[in-house]
Design a protein around this motif. Structure first.
Motif, short mmCIF file in Angstrom:
data_model
loop_
_atom_site.label_atom_id
_atom_site.label_comp_id
_atom_site.label_asym_id
_atom_site.label_seq_id
_atom_site.Cartn_x
_atom_site.Cartn_y
_atom_site.Cartn_z
N VAL A 16 0.92 -1.10 0.19
CA VAL A 16 -0.08 -0.09 -0.18
C VAL A 16 1.00 1.18 -0.02
CG1 VAL A 16 -1.65 1.54 1.43
CG2 VAL A 16 -1.92 -1.18 1.00
N LEU A 17 1.78 1.40 0.80
CA LEU A 17 2.54 2.46 0.89
C LEU A 17 3.50 2.81 -0.36
CD1 LEU A 17 3.74 2.28 4.74
CD2 LEU A 17 2.18 3.62 3.54
N ALA A 18 4.10 1.54 -0.79
CA ALA A 18 4.87 1.54 -2.12
C ALA A 18 3.99 2.34 -3.26
CB ALA A 18 5.39 0.33 -2.39
N ALA A 19 2.46 1.60 -3.38
CA ALA A 19 2.03 2.38 -4.37
C ALA A 19 1.50 3.73 -4.22
CB ALA A 19 0.57 1.50 -4.42
N LEU A 20 1.49 4.09 -2.89
CA LEU A 20 1.11 5.46 -2.63
C LEU A 20 2.13 6.48 -2.62
CD1 LEU A 20 -1.48 4.96 0.43
CD2 LEU A 20 -2.11 5.52 -2.11
N GLY A 21 3.46 5.96 -3.12
CA GLY A 21 4.62 6.72 -3.00
C GLY A 21 4.87 7.34 -4.29
N ASP A 22 3.90 7.00 -5.20
CA ASP A 22 3.76 7.58 -6.62
C ASP A 22 2.95 8.89 -6.65
OD1 ASP A 22 4.68 7.24 -9.64
OD2 ASP A 22 2.53 7.72 -9.54
N PRO A 23 3.43 10.13 -7.14
CA PRO A 23 2.25 11.15 -7.02
C PRO A 23 1.19 10.86 -7.95
CG PRO A 23 4.62 11.89 -7.90
CD PRO A 23 4.63 10.49 -7.46
N THR A 24 1.55 10.50 -9.10
CA THR A 24 0.16 10.03 -9.84
C THR A 24 -1.09 9.11 -9.29
OG1 THR A 24 1.13 10.51 -11.87
CG2 THR A 24 -0.66 9.19 -12.16
N ARG A 25 -0.34 8.14 -8.34
CA ARG A 25 -1.46 7.21 -8.00
C ARG A 25 -1.73 7.67 -6.70
NH1 ARG A 25 2.72 3.55 -9.96
NH2 ARG A 25 3.92 3.29 -7.87
N LEU A 26 -1.25 8.66 -5.90
CA LEU A 26 -1.67 9.33 -4.88
C LEU A 26 -2.81 10.31 -5.25
CD1 LEU A 26 -1.33 9.77 -1.95
CD2 LEU A 26 0.31 11.48 -2.15
N ALA A 27 -2.38 10.97 -6.36
CA ALA A 27 -3.71 11.76 -7.07
C ALA A 27 -4.99 10.88 -7.25
CB ALA A 27 -3.12 12.69 -8.35
N ILE A 28 -4.84 9.90 -7.95
CA ILE A 28 -5.83 9.03 -8.31
C ILE A 28 -6.67 8.60 -6.89
CG2 ILE A 28 -6.56 6.69 -9.16
CD1 ILE A 28 -4.26 7.03 -11.14
N VAL A 29 -5.89 8.53 -5.90
CA VAL A 29 -6.78 7.94 -4.58
C VAL A 29 -7.23 9.30 -4.16
CG1 VAL A 29 -6.23 7.38 -2.37
CG2 VAL A 29 -5.04 6.10 -4.09
N ASN A 44 -11.27 8.77 -17.13
CA ASN A 44 -11.23 10.01 -16.38
C ASN A 44 -9.79 10.47 -15.83
OD1 ASN A 44 -13.92 9.82 -16.26
ND2 ASN A 44 -14.20 10.61 -14.34
N PHE A 45 -8.95 9.51 -16.04
CA PHE A 45 -7.55 9.78 -15.53
C PHE A 45 -6.46 10.08 -16.78
CE2 PHE A 45 -9.43 7.09 -12.34
CZ PHE A 45 -9.39 8.04 -11.04
N THR A 46 -7.12 10.15 -17.88
CA THR A 46 -6.04 10.35 -19.03
C THR A 46 -5.53 11.66 -19.05
OG1 THR A 46 -7.90 10.78 -20.32
CG2 THR A 46 -7.30 8.37 -20.46
N THR A 47 -5.83 12.29 -18.15
CA THR A 47 -5.43 14.02 -17.98
C THR A 47 -3.66 13.64 -17.66
OG1 THR A 47 -7.44 14.89 -17.20
CG2 THR A 47 -5.55 15.98 -17.01
N PHE A 48 -3.49 12.60 -17.00
CA PHE A 48 -2.17 12.48 -16.38
C PHE A 48 -1.33 11.61 -17.46
CE2 PHE A 48 -4.18 11.71 -12.16
CZ PHE A 48 -4.19 13.31 -11.79
N GLY A 49 -1.74 11.24 -18.61
CA GLY A 49 -0.85 10.81 -19.67
C GLY A 49 -1.79 9.74 -20.54
N SER A 50 -0.88 8.75 -21.07
CA SER A 50 -1.55 7.81 -22.15
C SER A 50 -2.54 6.91 -21.33
CB SER A 50 -0.53 7.11 -22.70
OG SER A 50 0.33 6.54 -22.01
N LYS A 51 -3.07 6.18 -22.14
CA LYS A 51 -3.81 5.15 -21.39
C LYS A 51 -3.08 4.01 -20.93
CE LYS A 51 -7.73 5.67 -24.61
NZ LYS A 51 -8.80 5.26 -25.36
N THR A 52 -1.97 3.74 -21.68
CA THR A 52 -0.91 2.71 -21.12
C THR A 52 -0.42 3.00 -19.88
OG1 THR A 52 -0.40 2.26 -23.52
CG2 THR A 52 1.12 1.36 -21.78
N ASN A 53 -0.18 4.40 -19.63
CA ASN A 53 0.69 4.76 -18.29
C ASN A 53 -0.72 4.64 -17.26
OD1 ASN A 53 2.48 6.08 -16.80
ND2 ASN A 53 1.38 8.08 -17.12
N ILE A 54 -1.82 5.29 -17.72
CA ILE A 54 -2.94 5.10 -16.64
C ILE A 54 -3.29 3.62 -16.26
CG2 ILE A 54 -5.23 5.69 -16.22
CD1 ILE A 54 -3.10 8.18 -16.10
#
Length: 123
Positions: A16-29, A44-54
């Protein structure tokens, strides 16, 4: 089609903490928490980048046990596993969500959603 999710007992604090260490994932949460349990389409999250990245970020959150992804046709509906996380790690999420909701990236998602709704697109 069903995607694999860890059971509540399988959710590990380190994952959980490792996943939340990324700013994009933290913003999604943070954004998911602001939705009060209403499912959110992964688009809704494609604002952050490509579909692959999301897709990568959403998979990391799902695999850590932070989110639940339901398949609905060609769409993926994402929700925060708030209840499971609160039972497994009482008090952990509240300060994380408070901090995450203040991130500029969360505002980006909210603004994109408002724009889509104004244009009559699904949100």
């Amino acid at each position: 089609m069903t995607l694999p999710h860890p059971t509540p007992d399988q959710i590990a604090l380190s994952n959980v903490l490792a996943a939340l260490g990324d700013p994009t994932r933290l913003a999604i949460v943070g954004y998911l928490a602001s939705r009060d349990g209403r499912p959110t389409m992964c688009l809704n999250f494609t604002t952050f980048g490509s579909k692959t990245n999301i897709s990568y970020h959403l998979a990391k959150l799902r695999e850590a046990g932070i989110t639940r992804t339901e398949v609905s046709g060609t769409s993926r509906l994402i929700t925060l596993r708030r209840d499971d996380l609160d039972i497994r790690f009482p008090g952990l999420l509240d300060p994380i969500i408070t901090a995450a909701m203040d991130l500029p990236m969360v505002k980006m998602i909210e603004d994109a959603e408002k724009d889509a709704l104004a244009k009559g697109e699904p949100g």
